[in-house]
Design a protein around this motif. Structure first.
Motif, short mmCIF file in Angstrom:
data_model
loop_
_atom_site.label_atom_id
_atom_site.label_comp_id
_atom_site.label_asym_id
_atom_site.label_seq_id
_atom_site.Cartn_x
_atom_site.Cartn_y
_atom_site.Cartn_z
N THR A 359 18.15 5.94 4.35
CA THR A 359 19.47 5.55 4.00
C THR A 359 19.45 5.19 2.47
N SER A 360 18.36 4.12 2.32
CA SER A 360 18.43 3.70 0.90
C SER A 360 17.94 4.76 -0.03
N GLN A 361 17.21 5.79 0.29
CA GLN A 361 16.74 6.91 -0.79
C GLN A 361 18.04 7.59 -0.75
N TYR A 362 18.86 7.82 0.27
CA TYR A 362 20.32 8.63 -0.21
C TYR A 362 21.17 7.85 -0.97
N LEU A 363 21.20 6.39 -1.33
CA LEU A 363 21.88 5.56 -2.17
C LEU A 363 21.24 5.74 -3.16
N ASN A 364 19.84 5.66 -3.42
CA ASN A 364 19.33 5.94 -4.71
C ASN A 364 19.46 7.19 -5.35
N LEU A 365 19.52 8.15 -4.62
CA LEU A 365 19.85 9.52 -5.26
C LEU A 365 21.40 9.41 -5.77
N THR A 366 22.30 8.82 -4.93
CA THR A 366 23.64 9.07 -5.61
C THR A 366 23.71 8.01 -6.87
N LYS A 367 23.11 6.77 -6.90
CA LYS A 367 23.07 5.99 -8.13
C LYS A 367 22.36 6.79 -9.12
N ASN A 368 21.33 7.44 -8.88
CA ASN A 368 20.39 8.35 -9.90
C ASN A 368 21.40 9.41 -10.54
N SER A 369 22.23 9.91 -10.04
CA SER A 369 23.09 11.08 -10.37
C SER A 369 23.85 10.52 -11.50
N THR A 370 23.77 9.36 -12.16
CA THR A 370 24.42 8.93 -13.23
C THR A 370 23.59 9.34 -14.52
N LEU A 371 22.39 9.47 -14.07
CA LEU A 371 21.68 9.99 -15.38
C LEU A 371 21.78 11.45 -15.82
N GLY A 372 22.73 12.02 -15.10
CA GLY A 372 23.25 13.29 -15.53
C GLY A 372 23.72 13.18 -16.99
N VAL A 373 24.17 12.17 -17.68
CA VAL A 373 24.81 12.04 -18.67
C VAL A 373 23.87 12.58 -19.82
N ALA A 374 22.76 12.29 -19.46
CA ALA A 374 21.67 12.48 -20.57
C ALA A 374 21.65 14.20 -20.73
N VAL A 375 22.04 14.98 -19.78
CA VAL A 375 22.18 16.35 -19.90
C VAL A 375 23.51 16.97 -20.08
N GLY A 376 24.58 15.98 -20.51
CA GLY A 376 25.66 16.31 -20.45
C GLY A 376 26.42 16.88 -19.19
N TYR A 377 26.10 16.21 -17.96
CA TYR A 377 26.87 16.80 -16.63
C TYR A 377 27.82 15.58 -16.50
N PRO A 378 29.01 16.37 -16.39
CA PRO A 378 30.28 15.47 -16.45
C PRO A 378 30.62 14.82 -14.99
N ASP A 379 29.67 13.86 -14.64
CA ASP A 379 30.01 13.03 -13.64
C ASP A 379 30.82 11.79 -13.86
N LEU A 380 31.12 11.09 -13.08
CA LEU A 380 32.30 9.96 -13.12
C LEU A 380 31.75 9.00 -14.07
N VAL A 381 30.34 8.56 -14.39
CA VAL A 381 30.10 7.88 -15.44
C VAL A 381 30.20 8.37 -16.74
N ALA A 382 30.05 9.63 -16.83
CA ALA A 382 29.98 10.37 -18.23
C ALA A 382 31.52 10.59 -18.56
N VAL A 383 32.31 11.00 -17.72
CA VAL A 383 33.63 11.15 -18.28
C VAL A 383 34.49 10.07 -18.11
N PHE A 384 34.40 9.35 -17.02
CA PHE A 384 35.23 8.17 -16.78
C PHE A 384 34.68 6.78 -17.42
N ALA A 385 33.68 6.45 -17.32
CA ALA A 385 33.06 5.23 -17.78
C ALA A 385 32.39 5.50 -19.09
N GLY A 386 32.41 6.68 -19.31
CA GLY A 386 32.03 6.94 -20.81
C GLY A 386 33.12 7.20 -21.62
N THR A 387 33.37 8.49 -21.77
CA THR A 387 34.37 9.10 -22.61
C THR A 387 35.86 8.20 -22.56
#
Ligand SMILES: N[C@@H](CCC(=O)N[C@@H](CS)C(=O)NCC(=O)O)C(=O)O
Lengths: 429, 339
Positions: A359-387
């Protein structure tokens, strides 16, 4: 009130600090009031200072139009839509990568975890190497590696690697004819000829595949498909119950496959295959038509899955080792081979140990998905908490909302896993 | 993770505004601290870029040095904080920097809803596109269907949307958090074009593997007046940052530069006397010593010198003065009179 007869002899309660119940109630109430007051004054204070500094506040901005484009949108989106829509688009992108990442990481993780315990030295060494390498490289590095070192070395769209689906369909067609399904074979042959041009392209703009376009009649087939899945589910349940009761085996997998595939296939033939294929086509700079999977998504998904799978492999290994060796020996002495022993005896017991850390690995994966900003993946953090944050400047609202979203995703994941954990927990008989 | 962390810290900083008495005198804080906190880019040649010894250089950097010169008579008393396009406003709002000098476009919404004030326009710019020469393009309008790399949190991200939609062109916009990532993605071929303010395109071009393979298209699709910004609500500080810029323009207009500043200080011209502080108490009125302009010009130079040194035709960027020439030389740079 049967209690009434006790009231006479009940000791008289006194307000006293020595009464632990009273004391804790008073402390708790005071604490709650203090917290609420703090939160409120925090809020009021921030509100007042923001107003004084001329910084906008409130959630009104959610209706303003966003004005910027987004690469990957699972729902229709255009620049003239609102920040609220941007929020949804970002959220869906986050959920997509997290969901697929969890599935992939689990599959790879289980395979690697089992492989680490293999009797074959080579497989064991490879699995160990996998775990050591993937766990010890930072996830951001891995994402950038896939993006910059692997995917961006693909050729440009004009020189993209093209794969036809014609050979694939052709072989399916001859296969179908060979086993006597002549009409199906003929239909597949027709499809193969229609899809003569290559339909799958790999380039530095991502992977493009043909898009099936369903005609209205296709809904009937979907309906039949859903119904068959439900039937297959009940058949599987019945088979399990019967096996548990009588020990009789039933070919659940093959029966299920037949139940799901055959009616839909028959309906498809009767209705004259109400589906056409839209082949992507290179026009100008890029491909038009088809379905495109962008490299930003692929690199994030692959990196997160591989990274998290390293941890899951260790969890699986530990879980299997936690099952006493006697279980394996007992299974073997009953004549069970290694495969079924692992699948039917060891893994089910190991699950009890595996699920909580999983379970905690699943949570980690979800949270780590915010690293997508580095490659321009438009996740919630990139487009909402970012732009969006940058454009509206409403940090408090946006960060609060984003935090709430991640908290909710985490709570939902833990709840689901908790429920699953209860189901696999050892039932003492 | 660190990026997210930074954003959360900045947001926490925003909350902290709630606790601290916002709008306090920035100048007093700067003097007490003994250094100016200046927000710059994460590395944009010509504007704000650390050189090989780690010293910050560039037009935006020199502007901050001019403020430090006016306050401390020492242009080195500046602490530079590199900020991504996304984080820059939060950093200014929360007080992490005293002035944001990071090729930032002055727009109405930034001026009004972000709690900022723009002190001036240190560089008049417009948005352009960089493409590979091998594509043989003549105009932006030939970019129909192209993939375009942009830094997120910029006006550029919005302008592309406006322009392409207005001209019925299709495009795919890929937005990156930092300029390095943006440039790398373009360089690797992920995008057909890189868009930003034109001046920055010339700067970023220098970072590409094969500089000569790339060109900037002639079209300019927007107005990008770039200038320094400060927090709203501190008029003294706003005045100081505004007049440091005007002083540099006026110095150029009056022919005062870092080489002749000592002779000029002895000049009899009433305009020069007022500017250089031998007449009147203009420095005091913005909270610094009356010879503030002497300090600025001596240490940093006038506007023209600053421009030439960092981005002008003799610099690696090689940009002509154009719009950024003085108003009486065909440009639109116009320093308000000191009197
Ligand atoms: N003028 C634009 C900013 C443009 C901008 O940030 N451009 C990028 C070009 S990729 C840049 O200069 N980045 C430098 C950095 O982040 O260090 C705005 O104010 O929104």
């Amino acid at each position: 009130m049967t209690d009434a007869r006790w009231s006479g002899s009940a000791p008289v309660r006194r307000w006293s600090w020595t009464d632990p119940a009273l004391r804790s109630a008073v402390i708790q109430i005071t604490l709650a009031i203090a917290l609420i007051w703090m939160a409120w004054s925090f809020f009021a204070n921030a509100q007042e200072n923001l107003a004084r500094q001329g910084i906008a506040s409130g959630f009104g901005f959610m209706e303003n139009s966003a004005g910027f484009g987004i690469t990957q949108t699972l729902i229709p989106y255009s620049e003239s839509m609102s920040y609220g829509r941007v929020f949804l688009v970002g959220l869906l992108n986050t959920l997509l990568v997290a969901f697929l990442g969890i599935i992939l990481a689990t599959i790879i993780g289980f395979l690697m975890g089992v492989a680490r315990l293999s009797n074959n030295v080579v497989i064991r060494a490879l699995a160990s190497a996998y775990v050591e390498v993937t766990r010890n490289l930072p996830p951001l590095f891995q994402i950038l590696f896939w993006y910059l070192a692997v995917l961006s070395t693909m050729p440009n769209p004009r020189q993209s690697w093209a794969f036809g689906i014609k050979p694939f369909l052709d072989s399916l067609a001859s296969g179908a004819s060979a086993i006597g399904l002549t009409p199906l074979g003929a239909w597949l042959k027709g499809m193969a000829d229609a899809a003569a041009a290559p339909g799958v392209f790999v380039s530095n703009r991502g992977l493009v595949v043909p898009r099936p376009i369903f005609e209205p009649d296709a809904n009937i087939i979907f309906g039949i498909l859903v119904a068959s899945v439900i039937v297959a589910f009940f058949v599987a349940r019945w088979a399990r119950k019967r096996r548990e009761a009588t020990g009789q085996q039933f070919p659940t997998f093959w029966a299920g496959l037949a139940i799901i595939v055959l009616p839909a296939l028959a309906a498809g033939l009767v209705l004259g295959a109400p589906v056409t294929i839209e082949n992507p086509e290179l026009r100008g700079f890029n491909f038009v038509g088809g379905i495109r999977v962008i490299p930003e998504f692929v690199s994030l998904l692959v990196a997160l899955s591989i990274y998290t799978a390293g941890f899951i492999a260790e969890i699986v290994r530990a879980g299997i080792l936690a099952v006493s060796k006697g279980q394996t020996e007992a299974a073997h002495s009953l004549g069970l081979r290694s495969g079924p022993t692992l699948r039917l005896i060891i893994i089910p017991q190991a699950m009890r140990v595996i699920v909580p850390p999983l379970t905690s690995q699943y949570l980690n994966l979800t949270k780590n998905s915010t690293l997508g900003v580095a490659v321009g993946y438009p996740d919630l953090v990139a487009v909402f908490a970012g732009t969006t944050l940058n454009q509206t400047g409403q940090a408090i609202e946006i960060i609060a909302l984003t935090m709430a979203v991640y908290l909710t995703i985490s709570i939902v994941t833990s709840t689901l896993m908790g429920w699953y954990n209860k189901r696999v927990a050892l039932v003492e008989r | 993770m660190s990026r997210t962390l930074k954003r959360i810290l900045l947001a926490a900083g925003m909350f902290a505004i709630g606790a601290s008495a916002a709008g306090a005198a920035t100048l007093d804080d700067v003097k007490a601290r003994g250094a100016l906190n200046c927000g710059v880019s994460q590395g944009l040649p010509g504007f704000s870029n650390p050189d090989d010894k780690g010293n910050w250089t560039g037009l935006d950097v020199d502007y901050c040095r001019a403020i430090a010169a006016a306050i401390f008579n020492d242009p080195t008393k500046v602490k530079f904080t590199p900020l991504s396009a996304k984080d820059r406003f939060t950093a200014l709002q929360s007080g992490a920097v005293d002035v944001l000098s990071r090729n930032t476009t002055w727009t109405m919404s930034r001026d009004t809803t972000l709690g900022l004030n723009f002190s001036g326009v240190t560089y008049y710019d417009g948005q352009g596109f960089m493409v590979r020469k091998s594509l043989n393009l003549k105009s932006v309008n030939e970019l129909n269907g192209a993939s375009i790399c942009v830094q997120s949190g910029t006006t550029n991200e919005l302008n592309v949307g406006d322009y392409f939609r207005a001209n019925n062109l299709k495009y795919e916009l890929i937005a990156f958090a930092t300029s390095d990532e943006t440039v790398k993605a373009y360089d690797s071929g992920r995008c057909d074009a890189l868009t930003s303010d034109q001046s920055q395109l010339y700067a970023l071009r220098l970072k590409l593997t094969n500089v000569a393979d790339h060109m900037v298209l002639p079209n300019v699709i927007s107005k990008e007046p770039l200038g320094p910004a400060v927090r709203q609500g501190d008029d003294q500080w706003f005045d100081l940052t505004k007049w440091v810029y005007f002083a540099m323009l006026n110095a150029e207009e009056l022919g005062i530069n870092s080489k002749n500043i000592d002779q000029m200080a002895a000049s009899n011209s009433p305009e020069i006397k007022r500017l250089l502080g031998s007449d009147g108490k203009f420095g005091e009125s913005i909270g610094v010593s009356n010879d503030w302009v002497v300090r600025i010009v001596k240490h940093v130079g006038n506007y023209g010198e600053m421009f030439e040194k960092n981005v002008g035709t003799s610099s690696p960027l090689g940009i002509a003065r154009g719009l950024n020439n003085l108003w009486n030389k065909g440009g639109v740079q116009y320093g308000m009179p000191v009197r």
